[in-house]
Design a protein around this motif. Structure first.
Motif, PDB file in Angstrom:
ATOM      1  N   ALA A   1      -3.508   5.079   2.117  1.00 36.71           N
ATOM      2  CA  ALA A   1      -3.536   3.953   1.466  1.00 36.71           C
ATOM      3  C   ALA A   1      -4.685   4.259   0.384  1.00 36.71           C
ATOM      4  CB  ALA A   1      -3.416   2.734   2.535  1.00 36.71           C
ATOM      5  N   LEU A   2      -5.188   4.153   0.672  1.00 39.76           N
ATOM      6  CA  LEU A   2      -6.475   4.757  -0.303  1.00 39.76           C
ATOM      7  C   LEU A   2      -6.578   6.041  -1.649  1.00 39.76           C
ATOM      8  CD1 LEU A   2      -9.179   4.047  -1.775  1.00 39.76           C
ATOM      9  CD2 LEU A   2     -10.482   4.951  -0.072  1.00 39.76           C
ATOM     10  N   ALA A   3      -6.427   6.777  -0.689  1.00 43.84           N
ATOM     11  CA  ALA A   3      -5.738   7.900  -1.221  1.00 43.84           C
ATOM     12  C   ALA A   3      -4.005   8.019  -2.500  1.00 43.84           C
ATOM     13  CB  ALA A   3      -5.822   9.097  -0.294  1.00 43.84           C
ATOM     14  N   GLN A   4      -3.075   7.102  -1.408  1.00 40.95           N
ATOM     15  CA  GLN A   4      -2.451   6.718  -2.792  1.00 40.95           C
ATOM     16  C   GLN A   4      -2.682   5.881  -3.376  1.00 40.95           C
ATOM     17  OE1 GLN A   4       0.873   5.263   0.255  1.00 40.95           O
ATOM     18  NE2 GLN A   4       0.064   7.084   1.484  1.00 40.95           N
ATOM     19  N   TRP A   5      -3.692   4.671  -2.879  1.00 39.19           N
ATOM     20  CA  TRP A   5      -4.079   4.134  -4.589  1.00 39.19           C
ATOM     21  C   TRP A   5      -4.772   5.239  -5.753  1.00 39.19           C
ATOM     22  CZ3 TRP A   5      -8.658   2.394  -6.954  1.00 39.19           C
ATOM     23  CH2 TRP A   5      -8.547   1.121  -7.543  1.00 39.19           C
TER      24      TRP A   5
ATOM     25  N   VAL B   1     -11.773   9.003   4.039  1.00 40.88           N
ATOM     26  CA  VAL B   1     -11.423   9.227   2.476  1.00 40.88           C
ATOM     27  C   VAL B   1     -12.496   9.196   1.446  1.00 40.88           C
ATOM     28  CG1 VAL B   1     -10.099   9.170   0.475  1.00 40.88           C
ATOM     29  CG2 VAL B   1      -9.005   9.928   3.159  1.00 40.88           C
ATOM     30  N   ALA B   2     -12.700   7.491   1.592  1.00 38.95           N
ATOM     31  CA  ALA B   2     -13.711   6.307   0.805  1.00 38.95           C
ATOM     32  C   ALA B   2     -15.206   7.414   1.537  1.00 38.95           C
ATOM     33  CB  ALA B   2     -13.881   5.590   1.226  1.00 38.95           C
TER      34      ALA B   2
ATOM     35  N   VAL C   1       5.098   1.118   0.629  1.00 41.25           N
ATOM     36  CA  VAL C   1       3.116   1.408   0.017  1.00 41.25           C
ATOM     37  C   VAL C   1       2.045   0.408   1.963  1.00 41.25           C
ATOM     38  CG1 VAL C   1       0.974   1.502  -0.971  1.00 41.25           C
ATOM     39  CG2 VAL C   1       3.362   2.021  -2.058  1.00 41.25           C
ATOM     40  N   ARG C   2       1.697   1.659   2.304  1.00 41.06           N
ATOM     41  CA  ARG C   2       0.772   0.589   2.973  1.00 41.06           C
ATOM     42  C   ARG C   2      -0.690  -0.263   2.747  1.00 41.06           C
ATOM     43  NH1 ARG C   2      -2.229   3.038   6.917  1.00 41.06           N
ATOM     44  NH2 ARG C   2      -2.247   4.876   5.556  1.00 41.06           N
ATOM     45  N   THR C   3      -0.564  -0.945   3.637  1.00 43.27           N
ATOM     46  CA  THR C   3      -1.741  -1.863   2.656  1.00 43.27           C
ATOM     47  C   THR C   3      -3.359  -2.124   3.848  1.00 43.27           C
ATOM     48  OG1 THR C   3      -0.674  -4.121   2.940  1.00 43.27           O
ATOM     49  CG2 THR C   3      -0.164  -3.525   0.291  1.00 43.27           C
TER      50      THR C   3
END
Length: 574
Positions: free
Chosen positions: A283-287, A14-15, A3-5
């Motif tokens: 990465a935010l969407a995955q989180w 996305v935010a 997972v990319r951080t």
């Protein structure tokens, strides 16, 4: 896959998008609860700068209605598909509900919702959302019911061997199997909501006139004033909104739903979505997917598993079979009491009319039935070849999907005044001219089902026809027509019901001082609703429900059964 951080520009975008979306939803939602009184009435301002706000209010109502439609679909459609006793009551009832026109629902619900939320616009908002719900839900429910009822035998047997509980069976078997058809029918149902947007936002029923801020009421106001520039501005805005929803919502869902396609080999071309690819790179969407939606899904799984274990643990003591039978009879008795009560009220209202009025309504229903059959038959002539062409070619689907979505979602009744002027200039007989108007709002039900059925064909079968050298009519006869037949039947059922509903606005068209009326039940309902004549409203709605129920019982139900038994795709040799 790691997972990319590292935060990238995609995560920032996305935010911003998520926070902007939440802010807009909250801002639009606060406008639903403003005070409402004879002095505090919402007014529609024909100013293009108000169009983004009106479009947002309409979209919020549409998505709330769609969420309610999904919940209803999963509960009602699943019970009807798995319980043969309930199916005998629920499917005819669904036929009746589908046949009740939107104006009929508004006539009954507006007063109730206004009483539930007095002195607040929220009551009218709930009535509008409920009206949009009635324009969306029936098609989705029929689609899910047909998919669950036609599950392949080997999948049912596998679920029994693995001892799936009801919730696991729903999430792991029924919903994935029905996903492709449900997605395409959801798009069509969403378009059905747009079709009746003007009627649900600009409510004129029982001598009450309530205009809610939205694109539908903006269009209705522009038509009433004959303001063509304002009408064109609203049309352009609606097209832009439909494209935006298609790119940010429907296209990603269509691309994502392809992983539920039943096949042993991979198809060459798959639907793609730039927005879905963007989310997968974020990465935010995955989180958010893991921590929010994933955690919510796991919590629901644990709760349902806990309930299932508790039910199994106390099952022998409670003797569930007698309890279920008792509960079933209680629910049936309650439903019968409700039907009897409203039936009695309907009889009281209809009794104020004479036999000549009743016979007149029956004759008008026959005229409308002929137009419904004609519009459905004409729609089949072009939707089957076009739908197969779109569904079997992914490149064509990428181009045609937004175009079809715009055409299906755009409320065709906005064109009715212009068509009425054309009919007047060309002296077209409106008794026949009403048929194309009905087609404009109903042919898309068949097209979307044909596309969904074609896309659901396993790639193995397509490769087999190539190996066997099937071409032209042989390929259609051996592959496409049998595979899409259940979807065509489902599309015809919903298109037929939609045509009855569309007759309300297709059989009576006005533009300024010109009014075209075709003898039929739709025009009768519109005139009775405008006058606020309850006996005529009740009589016409009951007559329409009876017509639709009879047609579905003796035509579409046998075809449904034939499709399930003859054209169900099986993976075993049975």
């Amino acid at each position: 896959m790691p997972v990319r951080t590292r935060v990238s520009w995609i995560d920032v975008a996305v935010a911003v998008f998520v926070f902007a979306l939440l802010f807009v939803i909250i801002k639009l939602g606060t406008g639903m609860g403003v005070p409402l009184s004879p002095k505090d009435q919402p007014h529609i301002v024909l100013d293009w700068r108000m169009l983004p706000y009106y479009a947002g209010r309409s979209l919020l109502r549409m998505f709330i209605a769609y969420a309610c439609s999904l919940l209803f679909t999963f509960i009602y459609g699943r019970i009807a598909a798995l319980n043969k006793t309930a199916e005998k009551v629920m499917i005819p009832l669904l036929d009746i509900l589908q046949s009740v026109p939107v104006l009929g629902f508004l006539s009954v619900t507006v007063t109730g919702f206004m009483a539930l939320f007095p002195h607040s616009l929220l009551g009218a908002e709930c009535a509008s959302i409920f009206a949009i719900f009635t324009g969306q839900v029936w098609n989705m429910t029929f689609s899910f019911y047909a998919s669950v009822a036609s599950l392949p035998r080997e999948l049912n047997e596998a679920a029994k061997v693995m001892r799936f509980d009801a919730f696991t069976r729903f999430t792991r078997l029924e919903l994935p199997f029905a996903m492709i058809g449900l997605v395409w029918n959801s798009m069509m149902s969403f378009g059905g909501g747009w079709f009746f947007l003007a009627a649900s936002e600009s409510i004129t029923v029982l001598n009450q006139n309530i205009q809610l801020p939205g694109l539908g009421s903006y269009m209705a106001t522009a038509m009433n004033r004959g303001d063509i520039p304002a009408l064109i501005e609203a049309i352009v805005t609606m097209v832009l909104v439909i494209i935006l929803v298609d790119q940010l919502f429907w296209r990603p869902i269509v691309a994502w739903s392809q992983k539920f396609k039943m096949e042993l080999s991979n198809a060459g071309d798959q639907p793609t979505s730039w927005f879905l690819n963007l989310l997968r790179r974020s990465a935010l969407a995955q989180w958010i997917g893991r921590q929010v939606f994933g955690a919510l899904g796991r919590a629901i799984d644990r709760a349902m598993l806990h309930l299932a274990k508790r039910a199994q643990a106390r099952g022998p003591r409670l003797r569930p079979a007698p309890v279920r039978r008792g509960l079933k009879w209680i629910l049936l008795a309650a439903a019968a009491a409700v039907v009897a009560y409203y039936g009695y009220l309907g009889v009281v209202e209809v009794s104020r009319l004479g036999w000549r009025d009743i016979l007149h309504v029956v004759v008008l229903g026959c005229f409308t039935a002929l137009r419904v059959f004609a519009s459905t038959a004409l729609a089949l002539l072009w939707t089957i070849p076009v739908g197969v062409a779109i569904g079997s070619n992914q490149r064509a689907s990428q181009i045609a999907q937004p175009v079809v979505q715009i055409l299906a979602s755009f409320p065709a009744n906005m064109f009715f005044p212009f068509i009425a002027l054309m009919y007047l200039n060309w002296h077209v007989n409106f008794e026949l001219g009403a048929i194309p108007l009905m087609m404009l709002g109903t042919q898309w039900y068949i097209l979307f089902n044909v596309i969904a059925g074609t896309m659901a064909i396993p790639n193995d079968l397509k490769e087999a026809t190539k190996v066997l050298g099937l071409r032209g009519w042989e390929r259609w006869k051996r592959l496409y027509l049998p595979a899409i037949f259940p979807y065509v039947v489902n599309g015809c059922v919903t298109a037929s019901g939609g045509a009855w509903n569309a007759s309300i606005i297709a059989e009576l068209v006005s533009w300024h001082k010109h009014t075209l009326v075709a003898a039929g039940l739709g025009a009768y309902i519109t005139e009775a609703t405008t006058r606020g004549s309850w006996p005529n409203i009740v009589l016409s709605i009951v007559a329409m429900a009876v017509f639709v129920t009879i047609i579905n019982r003796f035509l579409w139900r046998p075809l449904y059964s034939f499709a399930e038994s003859r054209y169900r795709i099986e993976w075993s040799g049975r």
